[in-house]
Design a protein around this motif. Structure first.
Motif, PDB file in Angstrom:
ATOM      1  N   THR A 165      -6.414  -3.342  -8.456  1.00  0.00           N
ATOM      2  CA  THR A 165      -7.206  -3.828  -7.319  1.00  0.00           C
ATOM      3  C   THR A 165      -6.783  -3.116  -6.046  1.00  0.00           C
ATOM      4  OG1 THR A 165      -5.615  -5.531  -6.752  1.00  0.00           O
ATOM      5  CG2 THR A 165      -7.270  -6.126  -8.367  1.00  0.00           C
ATOM      6  N   ILE A 166      -7.615  -3.204  -5.027  1.00  0.00           N
ATOM      7  CA  ILE A 166      -7.296  -2.597  -3.733  1.00  0.00           C
ATOM      8  C   ILE A 166      -5.982  -3.175  -3.186  1.00  0.00           C
ATOM      9  CG2 ILE A 166      -8.061  -2.367  -1.321  1.00  0.00           C
ATOM     10  CD1 ILE A 166      -9.520  -0.521  -3.310  1.00  0.00           C
ATOM     11  N   ALA A 167      -5.755  -4.469  -3.460  1.00  0.00           N
ATOM     12  CA  ALA A 167      -4.515  -5.117  -2.984  1.00  0.00           C
ATOM     13  C   ALA A 167      -3.288  -4.434  -3.570  1.00  0.00           C
ATOM     14  CB  ALA A 167      -4.520  -6.589  -3.357  1.00  0.00           C
ATOM     15  N   GLU A 168      -3.431  -3.891  -4.787  1.00  0.00           N
ATOM     16  CA  GLU A 168      -2.311  -3.197  -5.426  1.00  0.00           C
ATOM     17  C   GLU A 168      -2.256  -1.730  -5.014  1.00  0.00           C
ATOM     18  OE1 GLU A 168      -2.896  -3.795  -9.588  1.00  0.00           O
ATOM     19  OE2 GLU A 168      -2.799  -5.963  -9.381  1.00  0.00           O
ATOM     20  N   ARG A 169      -3.194  -1.328  -4.150  1.00  0.00           N
ATOM     21  CA  ARG A 169      -3.210   0.068  -3.720  1.00  0.00           C
ATOM     22  C   ARG A 169      -2.948   0.158  -2.231  1.00  0.00           C
ATOM     23  NH1 ARG A 169      -7.505   4.022  -6.677  1.00  0.00           N
ATOM     24  NH2 ARG A 169      -6.680   3.715  -8.766  1.00  0.00           N
ATOM     25  N   PRO A 170      -1.713  -0.104  -1.812  1.00  0.00           N
ATOM     26  CA  PRO A 170      -1.410   0.062  -0.399  1.00  0.00           C
ATOM     27  C   PRO A 170      -1.607   1.523   0.026  1.00  0.00           C
ATOM     28  CG  PRO A 170       0.581  -0.314  -1.695  1.00  0.00           C
ATOM     29  CD  PRO A 170      -0.564  -0.482  -2.622  1.00  0.00           C
ATOM     30  N   TRP A 171      -1.738   1.754   1.320  1.00  0.00           N
ATOM     31  CA  TRP A 171      -2.106   3.089   1.830  1.00  0.00           C
ATOM     32  C   TRP A 171      -1.191   4.206   1.344  1.00  0.00           C
ATOM     33  CZ3 TRP A 171       1.710   5.393   4.745  1.00  0.00           C
ATOM     34  CH2 TRP A 171       2.685   4.563   5.325  1.00  0.00           C
TER      35      TRP A 171
END
Length: 570
Positions: A2-8
């Motif tokens: 998920t996007i939450a698991e993909r920090p910048w």
């Protein structure tokens, strides 16, 4: 994922800057912060989104700024705190982020904390550093243990004034802080971290991150019978309180959503590395493992001969760091160069004039296709190489290089053969090669400064400089830009995909696959100066293959050109 698991920071490409050698704005021969600001657009044009600035703090510069005398000030030749604030603002204005180097295993012996600690045994800051009484053997005064320092000699320095030894894992001018003392830790967090986090920095590359907990400081095993001092990296790295210290540090960082990448030497146990980078453990976001850049080094780094490794050795080293995050909540990094390494083309490619560009492109392709956060070091994007063997020892400015050469001279009685072997090894592995000024133009002083630079620019700056490469579509720089665009375009596959080596034992060609869900890419790299047969693995030959990119203009059906790299989509 998920996007939450993909920090910048996962999809970022980081560009490392060594301030003294990047660009001089005021004509004193030393790079500075205004010089960095003046080239932020150039950096951004490469396709990177984060800069990491090596230590710019106030320092006596015994170890090129890794001996910090004041965390809250800037080394005057580089500029001021106001210049740093402007650099942070200008970086952010271009949509990029900025990391600083966090050096908190040790300070300079000129830091006010150490000056107090050294002043008397009863000073309140005495316990902020690591002091021990002498050992006496047959009436002779000896240091508390037999550990070998990272720059040679004992890790203990005798202090005449207070009649005790203090610990320094690096230079005697770099005394180690005592992390066991909670008051010391709080002072470190406030002065070295919060001071800059409050000014907007986005995170830190954490120097020697696994050395804060020193263990019981027992003698190291004898691995070099010729020396009184023994390698002790496995003793003073990864000590019993490391998890506790890093979790405490992480509480500060989390308030600012700041990232960390830790320098993690002497950690052969992958389970230990994974604990540092597991998201659940809340310690570090990622670490630099040194498996790849340690290839071909001797037991004492320089005690080796150049290219003393095989391609299968390199493949296995890359694989060890590439599979670190597979099937877990950890993360990994990809890098071939930094301020502590010589140039990757000279080490892993071919730096002769006829092969420099080709092998620079091939290595760029390999790096852009690897999983994890990608780190590029200044000049790597131009294909910079080591300076030549003919240069005299006076051109080597690094304390590590000069100490090694002096040690060989002393140990061999100035034996010409041993001194030549030492020089050959330094020409291959010395940190100095990463520290020569960045060549901006073919003009005087390589366009780095209007004055004589603090370090001699490499002799090839007329053919290897940023200005020339920016207008040459066949340059190493142009190819890096192309590969970073591709990495971004196929981020799932290249940044997050699973890495598998296809042909471990092949001594000439490195083939690996990247897999993400139902997508697959194959990367084929010829590591030799001769044409090699394009031997694709059986399982892909029957499938539809699209050549996504080659590092050469004229692609042959069945042959790989010298130092050619290719990426196929399966």
């Amino acid at each position: 994922m998920t996007i939450a698991e993909r920090p910048w920071w996962k999809d970022s490409v980081v560009y490392q800057i060594y301030p003294a050698s990047f660009k001089d704005s005021n004509g004193d021969g030393v790079g500075d912060l205004q010089g960095i600001i003046s080239e932020l657009d150039y950096i951004r044009s490469i396709g990177v989104d984060v800069i990491w600035v090596c230590p710019m703090y106030d320092s006596p510069q015994v170890d090129m700024g890794y001996d910090i005398s004041d965390y809250e000030n800037v080394y005057p030749p580089y500029g001021t705190v106001q210049d740093m604030e402007r650099l942070i603002a200008e970086t952010h204005a271009r949509g990029m982020r900025i990391l600083l180097d966090l050096v908190v295993n040790h300070t300079s012996d000129q830091h006010k904390w150490f000056l107090e600690s050294r002043s008397s045994k009863t000073n309140p800051k005495r316990d902020w550093y690591i002091w021990r009484p002498a050992r006496y053997i047959n009436g002779e005064r000896k240091p508390p243990n037999n550990w070998l320092g990272n720059f040679g000699g004992s890790v203990w320095q005798w202090d005449e004034h207070t009649q005790e030894y203090y610990l320094h894992l690096f230079c005697p001018e770099q005394p180690d802080l005592n992390w066991e003392n909670p008051e010391t830790r709080q002072a470190i967090y406030k002065s070295a971290m919060e001071f800059w986090l409050q000014r907007g920095v986005d995170g830190f590359r954490v120097d020697t991150v696994n050395m804060y907990s020193k263990g019981d400081m027992a003698d190291a095993p004898i691995t070099d019978p010729r020396s009184e001092w023994q390698f002790a990296g496995l003793q003073y790295c990864n000590g019993p309180r490391m998890d506790e210290y890093l979790m405490e540090m992480n509480e500060i960082l989390a308030k600012y959503n700041a990232m960390t990448v830790g320098e993690c030497p002497n950690t052969p146990d992958m389970a230990r590395v994974l604990k540092y980078v597991s998201a659940r453990e809340k310690q570090l976001n990622m670490v630099f493992q040194f498996d790849v850049v340690d290839i071909g080094q001797g037991p004492y780094k320089f005690q080796t001969t150049p290219k003393n490794y095989s391609l299968p050795d390199l493949k296995r080293a890359i694989e060890r760091t590439q599979v670190l995050h597979r099937g877990n909540d950890g993360w990994t990094t990809a890098f071939l160069e930094n301020h502590d390494q010589s140039r990757s083309i000279s080490r892993f490619g071919n730096d002769s004039p006829e092969h420099r560009v080709a092998s620079g492109k091939m290595l760029a392709m390999m790096m852009a296709a690897l999983s994890g956060t990608l780190f590029i070091y200044q000049g790597q994007e131009m294909g910079m190489v080591n300076f030549p063997l003919e240069w005299g020892m006076s051109e080597y400015k690094d304390v590590d290089s000069s100490n090694y050469y002096k040690m060989v001279a002393g140990r061999s009685g100035n034996d010409p053969e041993e001194l030549m072997a030492a020089k050959v090894s330094l020409q291959h592995l010395a940190r100095d090669h990463a520290r020569v000024p960045v060549p901006w133009t073919a003009g005087e002083n390589a366009g780095f400064s209007t004055a004589k630079p603090w370090m001699r620019p490499n002799d090839d700056y007329a053919v290897c400089n940023a200005k020339q490469q920016q207008t040459d579509k066949n340059s190493v720089l142009a190819f890096w830009k192309r590969m970073l665009k591709l990495r971004q375009q196929y981020g799932d596959l290249f940044v997050h995909g699973d890495f598998d080596v296809v042909d471990v034992e092949n001594k000439d060609v490195f083939t690996f696959s990247k897999t993400w869900q139902n997508r697959k890419a194959l990367v084929v790299l010829n590591f030799t100066e001769k044409e090699r047969e394009l031997a694709l693995p059986a399982e892909v030959r029957s499938q539809k293959m699209q050549l996504l990119v080659s590092s050469v203009d004229h692609v042959k059906q069945t042959q790989l050109s010298a130092y050619e790299g290719r990426v196929y989509l399966i």
